[in-house]
Design a protein around this motif. Structure first.
Motif, short mmCIF file in Angstrom:
data_model
loop_
_atom_site.label_atom_id
_atom_site.label_comp_id
_atom_site.label_asym_id
_atom_site.label_seq_id
_atom_site.Cartn_x
_atom_site.Cartn_y
_atom_site.Cartn_z
N ASN A 176 0.83 -1.20 0.00
CA ASN A 176 0.00 0.00 0.00
C ASN A 176 0.87 1.25 0.00
O ASN A 176 0.58 2.23 -0.72
CB ASN A 176 -0.92 -0.01 1.23
N ASP A 234 -2.45 -5.36 6.33
CA ASP A 234 -1.96 -4.86 5.03
C ASP A 234 -0.49 -5.18 4.80
O ASP A 234 0.17 -4.52 3.98
CB ASP A 234 -2.20 -3.35 4.88
N ASN A 262 -1.17 1.25 6.62
CA ASN A 262 -2.53 0.70 6.54
C ASN A 262 -3.40 1.55 5.63
O ASN A 262 -3.25 2.78 5.59
CB ASN A 262 -3.20 0.66 7.91
#
Length: 339
Positions: free
Chosen positions: A88, A235, A266
């Protein structure tokens, strides 16, 4: 078991630290340094554990433990390889500069080999030449391994994890684009990293450790203001056994190798970019990610990088609110060449 290296010589003086981080006892009569302990772990680990239990029961001489006296658990190591397990974070940073992320990043970990000859102690300053270099912190988790054979399986990699630590992987963001454009990776843009005062065996994390991830928030503050609290177990696209096996694909890893998770990151509850703590989100583990989200949302970054005099603190607490590793706390100071 909690281990620390007090500042002494190049490789520190190994001590056992109590679970509440208040007391310590010397381990020199078993093994003088953490690297030597890792080199002969199967032999010395039971003796170190016995000493740790005696410390908890108050049956051995002890002294007050001060985190300011600590070097990094390994003041220098044979190898420091940092992954980017939280994809991410990678996706956001690339999106902000208009770069498409290859699909392979979700299946094949990114990793770079950092400088490991001189780590910063957890309370040592971040020394920089200029604020214009884009001084940033990166709150991460890392594991320290035993020997890992070349071509190790994921199971072999998992069995080689000996210790867990926190990391501040300092970055000079404004030097990164030119270095990466050369196609040869980071060097000047990655100065010395700092590690937590204490390294812990995975069992100290209790059920927060699942064999590959740490399921607890990683806390960071900037100038005493909460900045990030993302959960390190959420994540994380690639867990630590996966990262270790990746690093060992074409070469063995020596005992004392440090493998980092990369910046903990996250998404928000809706799957989009994370939100600042002030907006009800979990915040970020580096300034670059907040600046990235600002660029995506507003067309420009609004948060400055760190300036001289700024202080960052990185810590992780258990479910009862007790510090596990002690805290990395560093002030940014201007470099002054000795004459």
């Amino acid at each position: 078991m909690k281990l620390s290296s007090l500042k002494q010589g190049r490789d520190g003086r190994l001590v056992i630290v109590s679970r509440d981080l208040t007391r310590a006892t010397d381990a020199f009569f078993i093994v003088p340094t953490l690297q030597q302990a890792l080199d002969d772990w199967e032999k010395v680990e039971p003796r170190l554990r016995d000493l740790a239990e005696q410390l908890e029961h108050g049956s051995v001489p002890s002294f007050r433990f001060h985190e300011h006296d600590c070097a990094s658990p390994l003041p220098r190591s044979y190898q420091w390889a940092d992954g980017s397990a939280y994809v991410n974070h990678v996706e956001l940073v690339r999106k902000a500069r208009g770069a498409e992320m290859p699909q392979s990043f979700w299946t094949d970990p990114l990793m770079y080999q950092g400088g490991s000859d001189s780590f910063l102690g957890p309370r040592d300053p971040i020394i920089a030449v200029s604020e214009a270099q884009g001084i940033d912190f990166e709150a991460e988790i890392a594991v320290i391994t035993d020997d890992v054979p070349m071509g190790a399986t994921r199971e072999e990699a998992a069995n080689a994890i000996r210790l867990v630590v926190l990391v501040n992987d300092v970055s000079l963001r404004n030097l990164i684009p030119a270095e990466l454009a050369k196609g040869f990776g980071f060097f000047q843009s990655k100065p010395s990293s700092a590690f937590s005062p204490v390294a812990v065996t995975p069992d100290e994390l209790n059920d927060a450790w699942d064999g590959g991830k740490v399921h607890l928030p990683l806390l960071s503050t900037l100038n005493d203001k909460p900045f990030g609290r993302p959960n390190a177990g959420v994540d994380m696209t690639f867990d630590f056994p996966t990262l270790i096996a990746h690093a060992a694909k074409t070469r063995p890893l020596g005992a004392g190798t440090i493998i980092g998770s990369g910046t903990v990151s996250n998404k928000d509850e809706g799957g989009g970019p994370g939100k600042p703590i002030d907006d009800g989100g979990l915040g970020y583990s580096c300034l670059a990610e907040q600046r990235t989200v600002e660029t995506i949302l507003h067309g420009e970054a609004r948060t400055p990088f760190m300036r001289f005099g700024d202080t960052v603190r990185i810590e992780m607490k258990d479910k009862e609110g007790h510090s596990i590793f002690g805290a990395i706390e560093q002030e940014v100071v201007a470099y002054r060449k000795e004459t």
